[in-house]
Design a protein around this motif. Structure first.
Motif, PDB file in Angstrom:
ATOM      1  N   GLU A 157       0.831  -1.212   0.000  1.00 36.50           N
ATOM      2  CA  GLU A 157       0.000   0.000   0.000  1.00 36.50           C
ATOM      3  C   GLU A 157       0.865   1.262   0.000  1.00 36.50           C
ATOM      4  O   GLU A 157       0.631   2.191  -0.753  1.00 36.50           O
ATOM      5  N   TRP A 158       1.901   1.280   0.846  1.00 40.34           N
ATOM      6  CA  TRP A 158       2.791   2.444   0.887  1.00 40.34           C
ATOM      7  C   TRP A 158       3.617   2.554  -0.395  1.00 40.34           C
ATOM      8  O   TRP A 158       3.852   3.653  -0.895  1.00 40.34           O
ATOM      9  N   LEU A 159       4.063   1.447  -0.927  1.00 43.38           N
ATOM     10  CA  LEU A 159       4.804   1.484  -2.190  1.00 43.38           C
ATOM     11  C   LEU A 159       3.928   2.058  -3.311  1.00 43.38           C
ATOM     12  O   LEU A 159       4.395   2.865  -4.119  1.00 43.38           O
ATOM     13  N   THR A 219       2.465   6.578  -6.819  1.00 44.94           N
ATOM     14  CA  THR A 219       1.442   7.506  -7.301  1.00 44.94           C
ATOM     15  C   THR A 219       1.928   8.946  -7.216  1.00 44.94           C
ATOM     16  O   THR A 219       1.692   9.741  -8.122  1.00 44.94           O
ATOM     17  N   GLN A 220       2.620   9.290  -6.142  1.00 46.30           N
ATOM     18  CA  GLN A 220       3.108  10.660  -5.972  1.00 46.30           C
ATOM     19  C   GLN A 220       4.253  10.989  -6.929  1.00 46.30           C
ATOM     20  O   GLN A 220       4.391  12.119  -7.387  1.00 46.30           O
ATOM     21  N   VAL A 221       5.075  10.007  -7.248  1.00 46.65           N
ATOM     22  CA  VAL A 221       6.224  10.231  -8.133  1.00 46.65           C
ATOM     23  C   VAL A 221       5.799  10.257  -9.608  1.00 46.65           C
ATOM     24  O   VAL A 221       6.326  11.035 -10.396  1.00 46.65           O
ATOM     25  N   ASN A 222       4.815   9.422  -9.964  1.00 48.63           N
ATOM     26  CA  ASN A 222       4.365   9.367 -11.361  1.00 48.63           C
ATOM     27  C   ASN A 222       3.797  10.709 -11.801  1.00 48.63           C
ATOM     28  O   ASN A 222       3.008  11.324 -11.096  1.00 48.63           O
ATOM     29  N   GLY A 223       4.215  11.154 -12.964  1.00 46.05           N
ATOM     30  CA  GLY A 223       3.721  12.399 -13.523  1.00 46.05           C
ATOM     31  C   GLY A 223       4.412  13.634 -12.981  1.00 46.05           C
ATOM     32  O   GLY A 223       4.077  14.751 -13.368  1.00 46.05           O
ATOM     33  N   VAL A 266       4.986   7.380   7.647  1.00 47.90           N
ATOM     34  CA  VAL A 266       3.766   7.966   8.206  1.00 47.90           C
ATOM     35  C   VAL A 266       3.205   9.099   7.356  1.00 47.90           C
ATOM     36  O   VAL A 266       2.055   9.490   7.539  1.00 47.90           O
ATOM     37  N   GLN A 267       4.007   9.618   6.424  1.00 47.05           N
ATOM     38  CA  GLN A 267       3.549  10.770   5.653  1.00 47.05           C
ATOM     39  C   GLN A 267       4.325  10.879   4.360  1.00 47.05           C
ATOM     40  O   GLN A 267       5.513  10.562   4.306  1.00 47.05           O
ATOM     41  N   ILE A 268       3.637  11.347   3.304  1.00 45.04           N
ATOM     42  CA  ILE A 268       4.270  11.626   2.017  1.00 45.04           C
ATOM     43  C   ILE A 268       3.867  13.034   1.610  1.00 45.04           C
ATOM     44  O   ILE A 268       2.680  13.354   1.568  1.00 45.04           O
ATOM     45  N   ASP A 269       4.859  13.890   1.360  1.00 43.00           N
ATOM     46  CA  ASP A 269       4.610  15.256   0.895  1.00 43.00           C
ATOM     47  C   ASP A 269       5.131  15.386  -0.524  1.00 43.00           C
ATOM     48  O   ASP A 269       6.264  14.994  -0.809  1.00 43.00           O
TER      49      ASP A 269
END
Length: 72
Positions: free
Chosen positions: A10-12, A17-21, A37-40
């Motif tokens: 799930e975290w991967l 998703t955040q890196v794509n695009g 715990v967090q992705i910015d």
């Protein structure tokens, strides 16, 4: 000694998703006690000044009332 980082699928997927695009920017992953715990995501938009100048003869003029409305 540092704890090993625990990453499940799930975290991967969230990180991917955040890196794509992302053309220009950064992805910051925050880890507490060996767990994500967090992705910015910070995205930058870059504009080529030379390409903009080729498309127009004179600099764009913005009416003062539009600037006033935008600022306040």
């Amino acid at each position: 000694m540092a704890k090993p980082i625990v990453l499940d699928q799930e975290w991967l997927d969230r990180i991917a998703t955040q890196v794509n695009g992302l053309e220009y920017g950064s992805v910051l992953i925050t880890v507490h006690d060996g767990r994500v715990v967090q992705i910015d995501r910070t995205e930058r938009k870059r504009f080529d000044a030379n390409a903009a100048k080729q498309g127009q003869q004179a600099p764009a003029q913005i009416a003062p009332e539009k600037l006033k409305a935008a600022n306040g």
